[in-house]
Design an enzyme around this catalytic site. Structure first.
Site, PDB file in Angstrom:
ATOM      1  N   TRP A 275     -36.870  26.359  -8.633  1.00  0.00           N
ATOM      2  CA  TRP A 275     -37.731  25.189  -8.874  1.00  0.00           C
ATOM      3  C   TRP A 275     -38.565  24.863  -7.635  1.00  0.00           C
ATOM      4  CZ3 TRP A 275     -36.327  19.678  -7.431  1.00  0.00           C
ATOM      5  CH2 TRP A 275     -35.471  19.643  -6.332  1.00  0.00           C
ATOM      6  N   ASP A 276     -38.200  25.458  -6.494  1.00  0.00           N
ATOM      7  CA  ASP A 276     -38.935  25.254  -5.246  1.00  0.00           C
ATOM      8  C   ASP A 276     -40.445  25.394  -5.508  1.00  0.00           C
ATOM      9  OD1 ASP A 276     -36.265  26.036  -4.775  1.00  0.00           O
ATOM     10  OD2 ASP A 276     -36.711  26.700  -2.743  1.00  0.00           O
TER      11      ASP A 276
ATOM     12  N   GLU B 236     -27.067  19.487  -4.829  1.00  0.00           N
ATOM     13  CA  GLU B 236     -26.039  20.475  -5.175  1.00  0.00           C
ATOM     14  C   GLU B 236     -24.649  20.131  -4.634  1.00  0.00           C
ATOM     15  OE1 GLU B 236     -27.561  24.341  -4.151  1.00  0.00           O
ATOM     16  OE2 GLU B 236     -28.958  24.324  -5.835  1.00  0.00           O
TER      17      GLU B 236
ATOM     18  N   LYS C  56     -26.620  16.735  -0.566  1.00  0.00           N
ATOM     19  CA  LYS C  56     -27.192  17.844   0.198  1.00  0.00           C
ATOM     20  C   LYS C  56     -28.674  17.604   0.435  1.00  0.00           C
ATOM     21  CE  LYS C  56     -27.641  22.883  -0.326  1.00  0.00           C
ATOM     22  NZ  LYS C  56     -27.588  23.988  -1.292  1.00  0.00           N
ATOM     23  N   GLN C  57     -29.310  16.910  -0.533  1.00  0.00           N
ATOM     24  CA  GLN C  57     -30.772  16.804  -0.502  1.00  0.00           C
ATOM     25  C   GLN C  57     -31.242  15.630  -1.352  1.00  0.00           C
ATOM     26  OE1 GLN C  57     -30.057  20.547  -2.797  1.00  0.00           O
ATOM     27  NE2 GLN C  57     -32.276  20.372  -3.046  1.00  0.00           N
TER      28      GLN C  57
HETATM   29  C1  BGC Z   1     -31.206  24.058  -2.544  1.00  0.00           C
HETATM   30  C2  BGC Z   1     -31.931  24.275  -3.839  1.00  0.00           C
HETATM   31  C3  BGC Z   1     -33.039  25.292  -3.622  1.00  0.00           C
HETATM   32  C4  BGC Z   1     -32.475  26.570  -3.025  1.00  0.00           C
HETATM   33  C5  BGC Z   1     -33.553  27.588  -2.686  1.00  0.00           C
HETATM   34  C6  BGC Z   1     -30.714  25.372  -2.009  1.00  0.00           C
HETATM   35  O1  BGC Z   1     -30.111  25.189  -0.775  1.00  0.00           O
HETATM   36  O2  BGC Z   1     -30.131  23.192  -2.719  1.00  0.00           O
HETATM   37  O3  BGC Z   1     -32.488  23.065  -4.283  1.00  0.00           O
HETATM   38  O4  BGC Z   1     -33.663  25.566  -4.823  1.00  0.00           O
HETATM   39  O5  BGC Z   1     -31.817  26.242  -1.824  1.00  0.00           O
HETATM   40  O6  BGC Z   1     -34.428  27.110  -1.737  1.00  0.00           O
END
Ligand code: BGC
Length: 750
Positions: free
Chosen positions: A351-352, A479, A591-592
């Site tokens: 999804w990035d 996550e 995490k984000q």
């Molecule tokens: C993130 C995801 C992301 C992936 C790839 C992961 O660490 O939690 O949101 O899509 O990295 O960049």
């Protein structure tokens, strides 16, 4: 500091990291910045060459495989190596490990699209040479990788022997203890043919399981008095080029390497021969000229000028340049999490792309943005198939991570469960249509994707007893919190799709009824489904704690214990490398950005007061262990007037790779974060938004910046935006006048 250039003069440190930073690519082909001649064996190197979309698949071995788990993993492959050039001067081998390095300088030039390395070297016997290597991967001829080497003997006359190699004996790296790197079968590519034709060598190599073939061909140009002989072996071919060096005379050697593959060409061998023969009629300077011309055009629409902050100026240009290098420009490829600069995350598309990278292309190069959506259309059938595998009778479910279109995420809680990928893609399509008004795309591809994704989201939700539409058992962007009911982010983005799809459908129907009927027939779409979507949108449940005036990230989030940050040692971050996922899931720790990201994308869904509360709350419990996080906090800190924090988060975002802040750039750049740095400037400091088709700005220039200047494309217009301390000036460069909002005042730009 020249902010159009990344420089390095210390070759002894961080070799792998610099292989990433100095990689060259064009969205199709990428080569890491390794030294042509190699380095002593003890220095770890990931000498990689990658083709976007070219992968090997491997059966995933599960201890316990349940229904619907993906069968195969996919990994981007390190393909045939053409970087190798060994040099001997009067029988002494040129190597930075031997003799003396009198000077070393390397740079990556974002305006020229060329990486250069200059070395002044004294051999153990005292012969001094100056060598300059230049590398270019052409934006014009996408299959072409060029190395030009200029050699000058400084204090002697002698003999130079060059061995230029094409090598099919390549492998991927494996780092088992870090899920963010790779788990590919290291030796997936088998050489099936090595041949010589005139002065060209070709290697053909095939993957075992995905049945893909890559061909690489090389040839050289050198001074006419030099001689060349070729020796082909089982997996490689060596070109021996020999001649005299005269003191003070510069000798130029050019290596042409061409890559073709079965994904793009029916006959990849004859295509390779054809391209190699055609490029050989031009010299390096020809391609260097075209490269600069292409980049001139690109920078016209994409440049960001920051006056008063050189480090940030350099960082943003570096990031933008790498985004261009990373983005696939054909329907078979997209942007992987690490671009074409390394093997991290196995070269997968996430999804990035839609949420972090797409906006940059949308507002600067809408055609490249469209290509990213075209790729999603190319894999729509895979998404339909995946929906069925997952037990949904209707609709399409896009894979959380993929290359070919198949889901290949083995860990479903932080993989397949991220159903928000569907509404992220939908968000981008809707945004694309709002910003470009490209009805053609919507008719051809966009509406069909929207309808299929909406069906899927409707199918996974349900109306609760109180009439609210709920979505259970999904994972949001964070996550560290998995498989929850009513993730705010997922619900609010789904609401956005449900709220808008009907209006878009009906507006297109007014002028293109027949075309929409065709879509309806093709996917058996009944317009009554639009009524269901509308109802679900109106009734969408968005979790809110009335007492605390906060949005819980999901139904259970606030019932959990807050993570003990005080007693977590620094070295335990990122937490994912040190705690079992269940330990993380039992706590309030993010995490984000998750809810905060939902607020950024759909600000109108709540009040500013609650956005502030949420920001203050989630900020304390977010580790930013993902590089996708700080940019969103920077944008939202700006939104709520926390300007210092906004700048600090921006620093972390924009220099994340250049300064290796996450200590893993050696595995590849972080493309989402790079896109996020553009967003932090345009959506953060300039406060730009598109709300209901209207463009608005709410600028807050950082104190230490004198001015900020950038261009955007909006509804077939080009606008130049210039911010100074307390002013913003927006000029129409191309297109019809339009009304925009600045700090809530409507103004006409003409
Ligand atoms: C993130 C995801 C992301 C992936 C790839 C992961 O660490 O939690 O949101 O899509 O990295 O960049």
């Amino acid at each position: 500091m020249n902010s159009w250039i990344l420089k390095d003069s210390n070759y002894k440190e961080s070799y792998q990291l610099k292989e990433t930073l100095f990689s060259v690519a064009n969205g199709y082909l990428g080569v890491r910045g390794s030294f042509e001649e190699g380095l002593n064996k003890e220095i770890l190197t990931v000498r990689g060459t990658y083709i976007n979309g070219f992968y090997e698949k491997e059966e995933i071995i599960y201890g316990e495989k349940l229904h619907g788990f993906p069968n195969n993993s996919e990994s981007i492959l390190n393909v045939i190596d053409t970087q190798g050039i060994k040099i001997r001067i009067n029988e002494e081998e040129f190597s930075l490990d031997k003799g003396e390095v009198l000077s070393f300088e390397r740079e990556l030039n974002f305006k020229k699209g060329i990486a250069t390395r200059k070395v002044h070297w004294r051999s153990p016997k005292g012969n001094e040479i100056h060598i300059e290597f230049k590398r270019l991967i052409s934006f014009i001829q996408k299959e072409l990788f060029l190395i030009q080497m200029e050699v000058e003997a400084l204090n002697f006359d002698g003999v130079i022997e060059i061995v230029s190699k094409i090598d099919g004996d390549v492998s991927n790296i494996i780092v088992e203890e870090d899920p963010r790197v790779g788990s590919a079968n290291a030796k997936a590519l088998k050489v099936i043919n090595v041949k010589q034709e005139n002065n060209c060598s070709f290697i053909e190599a095939k993957t075992k399981n995905s049945n893909l073939i890559v061909v690489s061909g090389i040839a050289h140009k050198y001074p006419k008095e030099f001689i060349e002989s070729i020796l082909t072996e089982q997996k490689n071919s060596n070109h021996f080029i020999k001649g005299s060096l005269l003191q003070g005379k510069k000798n130029i050697f050019t290596k042409y390497a061409v890559y073709t593959d079965t994904i793009r060409y029916k006959n990849e061998i004859s295509k390779n021969v054809e391209i190699l023969n055609s490029v050989l009629t031009y010299d390096f300077n020809h391609f260097a000229f075209l490269q600069e011309e292409y980049l001139n055009d690109f920078w016209k629409s994409s440049n960001i000028e920051i006056n008063g902050d050189e480090k940030m100026q350099q960082a943003i240009r570096f990031n933008i340049f790498h985004l261009l290098q990373s983005t696939g420009k054909d329907q078979w490829s997209n942007i992987s999490a690490k671009g074409l600069s390394g093997e991290g995350y196995e070269g997968h598309y996430f999804w990035d792309t839609e949420i972090y990278i797409f906006p940059f292309f949308l507002f600067t190069n809408p055609n490249l943005a469209k290509n990213l959506l075209n790729y999603r259309y190319t894999i729509l059938d895979y998404a339909r198939k995946r929906a069925k595998q997952m037990g949904h009778t209707t609709g399409a479910l896009y894979p959380w991570r993929t290359i070919s279109g198949n889901e290949c995420s083995p860990f479903f809680p932080a993989g397949t469960a991220q159903y928000h990928i569907n509404v992220d893609i939908a968000y981008s399509i809707i945004q694309y249509f709002e910003v470009t008004e490209d009805i053609g795309f919507m008719i051809e591809k966009g509406m069909e994707m929207l309808a299929e994704m909406a069906r899927l989201m409707y199918h996974i939700g349900h109306f609760r007893n109180d009439g609210k539409f709920c979505i259970d058992a999904v994972t949001g962007p964070d996550e560290y919190t998995c498989i929850v009911n009513n993730n705010y982010y997922t619900n609010v983005l789904t609401k956005n799709l449900f709220d808008k799809i009907g209006a878009i459908w009906n507006s297109i129907k007014e002028t293109h009824k027949g075309e929409l009927e065709k879509i309806s027939n093709k996917i058996k779409f009944n317009e009554e489904e639009l009524i269901n979507f509308e109802k679900a949108g109106n009734k969408m449940y968005l979790p809110f704690d009335k007492e605390r005036k906060l949005h819980p990230q999901d139904d259970s989030f606030f019932n959990k214990k807050v993570w003990d940050f005080e007693n977590t040692p620094k070295e335990n971050y990122p937490l994912l490398l040190n705690y079992h996922p269940l330990t993380l899931y039992r706590h309030q720790v993010c995490k984000q950005a998750d809810t905060i990201l939902g607020h950024f994308l759909l600000e109108g869904e709540t009040e500013l007061e609650f956005i502030k509360n949420d920001y203050n709350y989630y900020e304390k419990i977010t580790t930013h262990d993902s590089s996708l996080s700080t940019c969103i906090f920077s944008i939202m800190a700006n939104r709520i007037g926390k300007y210092k924090e906004a700048y600090d988060y921006f620093m972390n975002t924009s220099r994340l790779d250049i300064d290796n802040l996450h200590h893993n750039t050696e595995n590849g750049i972080h493309t989402a974060c790079m896109g996020g740095s553009w967003m932090s400037i345009v959506f953060g400091f300039a406060g730009m938004r598109v709300i209901n088709g209207e463009l608005s700005f709410r600028p807050n220039l950082p104190k230490n910046w004198e001015s900020l200047n950038f261009r955007i494309n909006f509804k077939n217009r080009v606008l130049n935006c210039n911010l100074e301390t307390n002013t913003i000036e927006i000029k129409l460069i191309d297109g019809q006048p339009l009304k925009i909002c600045v700090n809530n005042n409507l103004i006409e730009v003409n």
